[in-house]
Design a protein around this motif. Structure first.
Motif, PDB file in Angstrom:
ATOM      1  N   TRP A  86     -32.851 -15.080 -59.114  1.00 49.61           N
ATOM      2  CA  TRP A  86     -32.371 -16.260 -58.474  1.00 49.61           C
ATOM      3  C   TRP A  86     -31.061 -16.539 -58.032  1.00 49.61           C
ATOM      4  O   TRP A  86     -30.743 -17.621 -57.776  1.00 49.61           O
ATOM      5  CB  TRP A  86     -32.557 -17.404 -59.979  1.00 49.61           C
ATOM      6  N   CYS A  87     -30.418 -15.461 -58.021  1.00 49.68           N
ATOM      7  CA  CYS A  87     -28.727 -15.446 -57.553  1.00 49.68           C
ATOM      8  C   CYS A  87     -29.077 -14.910 -56.105  1.00 49.68           C
ATOM      9  O   CYS A  87     -29.278 -14.011 -55.535  1.00 49.68           O
ATOM     10  CB  CYS A  87     -28.144 -14.398 -58.115  1.00 49.68           C
ATOM     11  N   GLY A  88     -28.616 -16.176 -55.103  1.00 55.43           N
ATOM     12  CA  GLY A  88     -28.638 -16.032 -53.769  1.00 55.43           C
ATOM     13  C   GLY A  88     -27.703 -14.951 -53.386  1.00 55.43           C
ATOM     14  O   GLY A  88     -28.090 -13.837 -52.552  1.00 55.43           O
ATOM     15  N   PRO A  89     -26.482 -14.893 -53.509  1.00 51.68           N
ATOM     16  CA  PRO A  89     -25.493 -14.109 -53.044  1.00 51.68           C
ATOM     17  C   PRO A  89     -25.876 -12.600 -53.520  1.00 51.68           C
ATOM     18  O   PRO A  89     -25.697 -11.705 -52.782  1.00 51.68           O
ATOM     19  CB  PRO A  89     -24.105 -14.584 -53.668  1.00 51.68           C
ATOM     20  N   CYS A  90     -26.392 -12.587 -54.758  1.00 46.73           N
ATOM     21  CA  CYS A  90     -26.843 -11.030 -55.066  1.00 46.73           C
ATOM     22  C   CYS A  90     -27.975 -10.528 -54.317  1.00 46.73           C
ATOM     23  O   CYS A  90     -27.917  -9.526 -53.816  1.00 46.73           O
ATOM     24  CB  CYS A  90     -27.292 -11.026 -56.512  1.00 46.73           C
ATOM     25  N   ARG A  91     -28.918 -11.320 -53.841  1.00 46.68           N
ATOM     26  CA  ARG A  91     -29.828 -10.754 -53.225  1.00 46.68           C
ATOM     27  C   ARG A  91     -29.357 -10.575 -51.700  1.00 46.68           C
ATOM     28  O   ARG A  91     -29.960  -9.611 -50.924  1.00 46.68           O
ATOM     29  CB  ARG A  91     -31.009 -12.150 -53.025  1.00 46.68           C
ATOM     30  N   LYS A  92     -28.508 -11.095 -51.416  1.00 44.37           N
ATOM     31  CA  LYS A  92     -27.886 -11.076 -49.890  1.00 44.37           C
ATOM     32  C   LYS A  92     -27.209  -9.796 -49.916  1.00 44.37           C
ATOM     33  O   LYS A  92     -27.178  -8.775 -48.662  1.00 44.37           O
ATOM     34  CB  LYS A  92     -27.014 -12.227 -49.302  1.00 44.37           C
ATOM     35  N   GLU A  93     -26.757  -9.372 -50.892  1.00 42.12           N
ATOM     36  CA  GLU A  93     -25.910  -7.954 -51.031  1.00 42.12           C
ATOM     37  C   GLU A  93     -26.715  -6.889 -51.379  1.00 42.12           C
ATOM     38  O   GLU A  93     -26.261  -5.955 -51.009  1.00 42.12           O
ATOM     39  CB  GLU A  93     -24.869  -8.240 -52.159  1.00 42.12           C
ATOM     40  N   ASN A  94     -27.970  -7.059 -51.624  1.00 42.92           N
ATOM     41  CA  ASN A  94     -28.763  -6.146 -52.114  1.00 42.92           C
ATOM     42  C   ASN A  94     -29.080  -4.969 -51.214  1.00 42.92           C
ATOM     43  O   ASN A  94     -28.982  -3.945 -51.556  1.00 42.92           O
ATOM     44  CB  ASN A  94     -30.065  -6.520 -52.846  1.00 42.92           C
ATOM     45  N   PRO A  95     -29.221  -5.497 -49.795  1.00 47.42           N
ATOM     46  CA  PRO A  95     -29.466  -4.479 -48.811  1.00 47.42           C
ATOM     47  C   PRO A  95     -28.345  -3.512 -48.684  1.00 47.42           C
ATOM     48  O   PRO A  95     -28.510  -2.414 -48.357  1.00 47.42           O
ATOM     49  CB  PRO A  95     -29.746  -5.368 -47.577  1.00 47.42           C
ATOM     50  N   ASN A  96     -27.162  -4.094 -48.755  1.00 50.05           N
ATOM     51  CA  ASN A  96     -25.826  -3.198 -48.846  1.00 50.05           C
ATOM     52  C   ASN A  96     -25.799  -2.171 -49.971  1.00 50.05           C
ATOM     53  O   ASN A  96     -25.548  -0.885 -49.644  1.00 50.05           O
ATOM     54  CB  ASN A  96     -24.591  -3.951 -48.583  1.00 50.05           C
ATOM     55  N   VAL A  97     -26.220  -2.344 -50.870  1.00 56.52           N
ATOM     56  CA  VAL A  97     -26.284  -1.625 -52.010  1.00 56.52           C
ATOM     57  C   VAL A  97     -27.448  -0.583 -52.080  1.00 56.52           C
ATOM     58  O   VAL A  97     -27.107   0.474 -52.293  1.00 56.52           O
ATOM     59  CB  VAL A  97     -26.464  -2.532 -53.691  1.00 56.52           C
ATOM     60  N   VAL A  98     -28.600  -0.855 -51.518  1.00 54.47           N
ATOM     61  CA  VAL A  98     -29.558  -0.015 -51.239  1.00 54.47           C
ATOM     62  C   VAL A  98     -28.953   0.843 -50.202  1.00 54.47           C
ATOM     63  O   VAL A  98     -29.178   2.300 -50.467  1.00 54.47           O
ATOM     64  CB  VAL A  98     -30.905  -0.925 -50.515  1.00 54.47           C
ATOM     65  N   LYS A  99     -28.411   0.495 -49.244  1.00 51.79           N
ATOM     66  CA  LYS A  99     -27.897   1.497 -48.075  1.00 51.79           C
ATOM     67  C   LYS A  99     -26.918   2.595 -48.696  1.00 51.79           C
ATOM     68  O   LYS A  99     -26.944   3.570 -48.542  1.00 51.79           O
ATOM     69  CB  LYS A  99     -27.052   0.732 -47.102  1.00 51.79           C
ATOM     70  N   VAL A 100     -26.073   1.906 -49.800  1.00 53.60           N
ATOM     71  CA  VAL A 100     -24.963   2.719 -50.376  1.00 53.60           C
ATOM     72  C   VAL A 100     -25.792   3.896 -51.281  1.00 53.60           C
ATOM     73  O   VAL A 100     -25.414   4.986 -50.975  1.00 53.60           O
ATOM     74  CB  VAL A 100     -24.081   2.026 -51.247  1.00 53.60           C
ATOM     75  N   TYR A 101     -26.703   3.336 -52.026  1.00 54.41           N
ATOM     76  CA  TYR A 101     -27.328   4.227 -53.000  1.00 54.41           C
ATOM     77  C   TYR A 101     -28.166   5.292 -52.354  1.00 54.41           C
ATOM     78  O   TYR A 101     -28.141   6.591 -52.638  1.00 54.41           O
ATOM     79  CB  TYR A 101     -28.334   3.362 -53.644  1.00 54.41           C
ATOM     80  N   ASN A 102     -28.741   4.916 -51.164  1.00 50.79           N
ATOM     81  CA  ASN A 102     -29.696   5.868 -50.279  1.00 50.79           C
ATOM     82  C   ASN A 102     -28.719   6.918 -49.838  1.00 50.79           C
ATOM     83  O   ASN A 102     -28.901   8.180 -49.561  1.00 50.79           O
ATOM     84  CB  ASN A 102     -30.385   5.302 -49.236  1.00 50.79           C
ATOM     85  N   LYS A 103     -27.688   6.405 -49.474  1.00 50.86           N
ATOM     86  CA  LYS A 103     -26.447   7.452 -48.761  1.00 50.86           C
ATOM     87  C   LYS A 103     -25.886   8.330 -49.476  1.00 50.86           C
ATOM     88  O   LYS A 103     -25.709   9.651 -49.323  1.00 50.86           O
ATOM     89  CB  LYS A 103     -25.465   6.747 -47.994  1.00 50.86           C
ATOM     90  N   TYR A 104     -25.551   7.998 -50.885  1.00 51.60           N
ATOM     91  CA  TYR A 104     -24.832   8.677 -51.792  1.00 51.60           C
ATOM     92  C   TYR A 104     -25.536   9.228 -53.167  1.00 51.60           C
ATOM     93  O   TYR A 104     -24.890   9.889 -53.966  1.00 51.60           O
ATOM     94  CB  TYR A 104     -23.673   7.965 -52.321  1.00 51.60           C
ATOM     95  N   HIS A 105     -26.897   8.872 -53.275  1.00 47.96           N
ATOM     96  CA  HIS A 105     -27.292   9.232 -54.581  1.00 47.96           C
ATOM     97  C   HIS A 105     -27.271  10.662 -54.716  1.00 47.96           C
ATOM     98  O   HIS A 105     -27.023  11.124 -55.731  1.00 47.96           O
ATOM     99  CB  HIS A 105     -28.856   8.534 -54.612  1.00 47.96           C
TER     100      HIS A 105
END
Length: 376
Positions: A269-288
């Motif tokens: 339900w958190c709008g700012p969280c959902r907007k930030e998720n694509p960036n977190v996905v990008k960081v995870y994919n790059k550094y996992h």
């Protein structure tokens, strides 16, 4: 004989004068307001949304009011005028105060006779430019978002945060100059909640307060909050926790930590969280593959959600969150949220290889830069 009568007269006047002086054991607020408000009820409530305790109330007579009572220690209360949606925050302390109310602009009302309110007014005055700056930058931010200019959006956020930080520093200096005032504890509490100060610095300021302030109701609560917050402050070892994933399996933080670990508090339900998720996905994919692990802690479970678990799972799938996800589906009352003193989301904790919290609440490029730095 005349001299004797003169002395007796002076003595009599002194006694009469002493009898007329009101002895204020509690608080006494003498107020004035436009006579057009005659008959309207003026109420004094505790400034607590969850517990709006009425302290006192009265009716306007000939443009005047009197509110009185006794408080254990100074606290922020709200003055309300019947039929008026505005609320005036004031510090109620056990002393005599004079209040001039302006019915059409309640926030411009004046109160005198209280040092607590003098300093409170100064702190509020210093905060006023923040609203104007927010309105100014919001227009720029909206335009940048329309143009998908993430760099400009980040710059605008940083500009606003820097502006707020300067005002916070200015107000913090005032708080430090008045360690015997309860408003200092109240302001420090608000700074902690808004993440305007690091908890270690807040603890240093709290320790300068007088015992009178520390032992007050707000002081005791603030001291306990700081004590708990220090457990998850930068430099502390991240508390371990165990919580269920969407399949009901129990996931333990210490079992999944990597060279770098991000604990990400969010919700469907958190709008700012959902907007930030694509960036977190990008960081995870790059550094996992280089050693980054993430555990998402969902704060779903609000009364407004018909099926919190379904909403949580749907958000995970829709946003492509392929890392560990856990939740007790108890909103902010979940044990992990309480353990980490979460009062707003998104909230992130970045841990090093030892499990020490090295940074908090980083987003966008700042988050990626920190992860890259730790994995060097």
């Amino acid at each position: 004989m005349l001299k004797k009568i003169f002395y007796i007269s002076i003595l009599t006047l002194t006694v009469v004068a002493c009898k007329k002086e009101p002895k204020v054991e509690g608080f006494l607020i003498n107020g004035t307001i436009d006579a057009s408000e005659n008959g309207k009820k003026i109420s004094l409530y505790k400034a607590d949304r969850s517990n709006q305790t009425l302290l006192d109330s009265t009716r306007v007579v000939d443009g005047k009011i009197t509110l009185d009572g006794k408080v254990d220690s100074p606290e922020i209360y709200l003055v309300a005028i019947e039929g008026n949606n505005q609320r005036l925050p004031i510090i109620v302390e056990n002393t005599q105060m004079d209040l001039t109310l302006y019915k059409d602009s309640l926030m411009a009302s004046k109160i005198s006779g209280s040092k607590e309110n003098d300093v409170f007014g100064l702190l509020q005055e210093n905060m006023k430019p923040i609203r104007a700056k927010n309105a100014e930058l919001m227009q720029e931010y909206t335009e940048a978002r329309k143009n998908n200019d993430s760099t400009l959006m980040q710059n605008i956020r940083e500009d606003f945060e820097a502006f707020v930080a300067k005002i916070n520093d200015k107000n913090l200096a005032i708080v430090k100059e008045n360690p015997d005032l309860f408003i200092g504890a109240s302001f420090l509490e608000s700074m902690i909640k808004s993440k305007g100060i690091k908890v270690a610095e807040a603890n240093e300021v709290f320790n300068t307060f007088t015992d009178k302030v520390k032992n007050s109701s707000i002081g005791k609560k603030l001291g306990e909050d700081i004590k708990n917050a220090l457990k998850t402050a930068e430099g502390s070892m991240a508390p371990n926790f165990t919580a269920p994933n969407p399949e009901g399996e129990m996931i333990t933080l210490n079992d999944i930590k990597g060279k770098v670990t991000i604990i990400d508090f969010w919700a469907a339900w958190c709008g700012p969280c959902r907007k930030e998720n694509p960036n977190v996905v990008k960081v995870y994919n790059k550094y996992h593959e280089k050693g980054l692990e993430i555990v998402g802690v969902s704060l779903d479970g609000t009364p407004r959600q018909k099926d919190a678990k379904a909403a949580w799972i749907e958000a995970i799938e829709k946003d492509g969150l392929t890392w560990h996800q856990v939740s007790n589906l108890q909103y902010f009352n979940g044990p992990v949220a309480k353990q980490y003193n979460i009062s707003s989301i998104p909230a992130t904790f970045i841990l090093d290889s030892e499990g020490k919290i090295v940074a908090k609440n980083l987003r966008g490029k700042a988050l990626e830069d920190k992860v890259a730095e730790l994995l060097q």
